[in-house]
Design an enzyme around this catalytic site. Structure first.
Site, PDB file in Angstrom:
ATOM      1  N   CYS A 148       0.832  -1.210   0.000  1.00  0.00           N
ATOM      2  CA  CYS A 148       0.000   0.000   0.000  1.00  0.00           C
ATOM      3  C   CYS A 148       0.870   1.265   0.000  1.00  0.00           C
ATOM      4  O   CYS A 148       1.544   1.533  -0.981  1.00  0.00           O
ATOM      5  CB  CYS A 148      -0.996  -0.029   1.165  1.00  0.00           C
TER       6      CYS A 148
ATOM      7  N   HIS B   5      -3.900  -4.844  -0.021  1.00  0.00           N
ATOM      8  CA  HIS B   5      -3.428  -5.389   1.247  1.00  0.00           C
ATOM      9  C   HIS B   5      -3.542  -6.906   1.255  1.00  0.00           C
ATOM     10  O   HIS B   5      -4.620  -7.448   1.514  1.00  0.00           O
ATOM     11  CB  HIS B   5      -4.253  -4.812   2.410  1.00  0.00           C
TER      12      HIS B   5
ATOM     13  N   GLU C 155      -2.501  -8.862   3.467  1.00  0.00           N
ATOM     14  CA  GLU C 155      -2.773  -9.296   4.851  1.00  0.00           C
ATOM     15  C   GLU C 155      -4.240  -9.161   5.229  1.00  0.00           C
ATOM     16  O   GLU C 155      -4.658  -9.622   6.289  1.00  0.00           O
ATOM     17  CB  GLU C 155      -1.891  -8.507   5.835  1.00  0.00           C
TER      18      GLU C 155
END
Length: 210
Positions: free
Chosen positions: A79, A187, A189
């Protein structure tokens, strides 16, 4: 061992949870010397361009140190972590790492007519059909951002080693694979199984030769 550079970003905990789930050893990096024992580095970023650069400066992880890390380690930038690889941003006044030449733009500056920020799951169109990545990128990834790297900076330099995402009528760079650099505007994650598979791909250097 993977080192996570402490950018004081809110996604640090999510990254740690993913690595724990994948049983990947990691440590948090708070100064440049701590990267010596790590063969791979994650450079996360949530918030603003200036806040991430200021957090790094506070920890004495300066631009020169970051340029050396980017030149000698396998790095996954996430990001705002991707955005600070560039020269600067419309979002702030601080200089970026300048590993890639170009200015990060606000979505509205590149004539995006959709609501900003861009939030939610979206697809990534790979321009280089790597057999491992192609399977991973069959699923969508989670985005939350207002600023982007324009594709004009990458089309010649990366020779197809990047991915684009469409938001309304606007396309922007959402993935970069260049030399030892692996960067995502989305993202991983926060992207469920697709994100876990991408983190695993990044970790398995010998199999994937990234």
């Amino acid at each position: 061992m993977i080192g996570i550079i402490d950018t004081e970003s809110q996604n640090m905990g999510s990254i740690e949870n993913c690595l724990k789930f994948l049983k990947i050893k990691y440590k948090i990096i708070t100064n440049p010397e701590e990267t010596d024992s790590c063969n791979k580095i994650i450079l996360p970023g949530v918030g603003s361009f200036d806040s991430v650069m200021s957090a790094l400066e506070k920890k004495k992880i300066k631009i020169k140190s970051l340029q050396e890390i980017l030149s000698t380690k396998k790095v996954l930038a996430i990001c705002v972590g991707l955005q600070i690889l560039f020269s600067n941003s419309e979002e702030g006044k601080n200089s970026g790492i300048n590993f890639f030449k170009g200015k990060i733009k606000k979505l509205s500056s590149i004539k995006c007519k959709e609501p900003i920020p861009h939030v939610g799951y979206n697809s990534v169109n790979l321009k280089n059909k790597d057999k491992y990545l192609s399977k991973i990128f069959e699923k969508d990834f989670y985005f939350t951002h207002s600023y982007v790297a324009e594709k004009k900076y990458l089309e010649k330099k990366f020779n197809g080693n990047y991915g684009l995402t469409r938001y309304g009528d606007t396309e922007f760079v959402s993935f970069i694979k260049y030399q030892n650099i692996f960067a995502t505007q989305f993202h991983p994650e926060k992207s469920g199984d697709a994100g876990l598979n991408l983190l695993k791909y990044f970790y398995e250097e010998k199999k994937n030769n990234i």
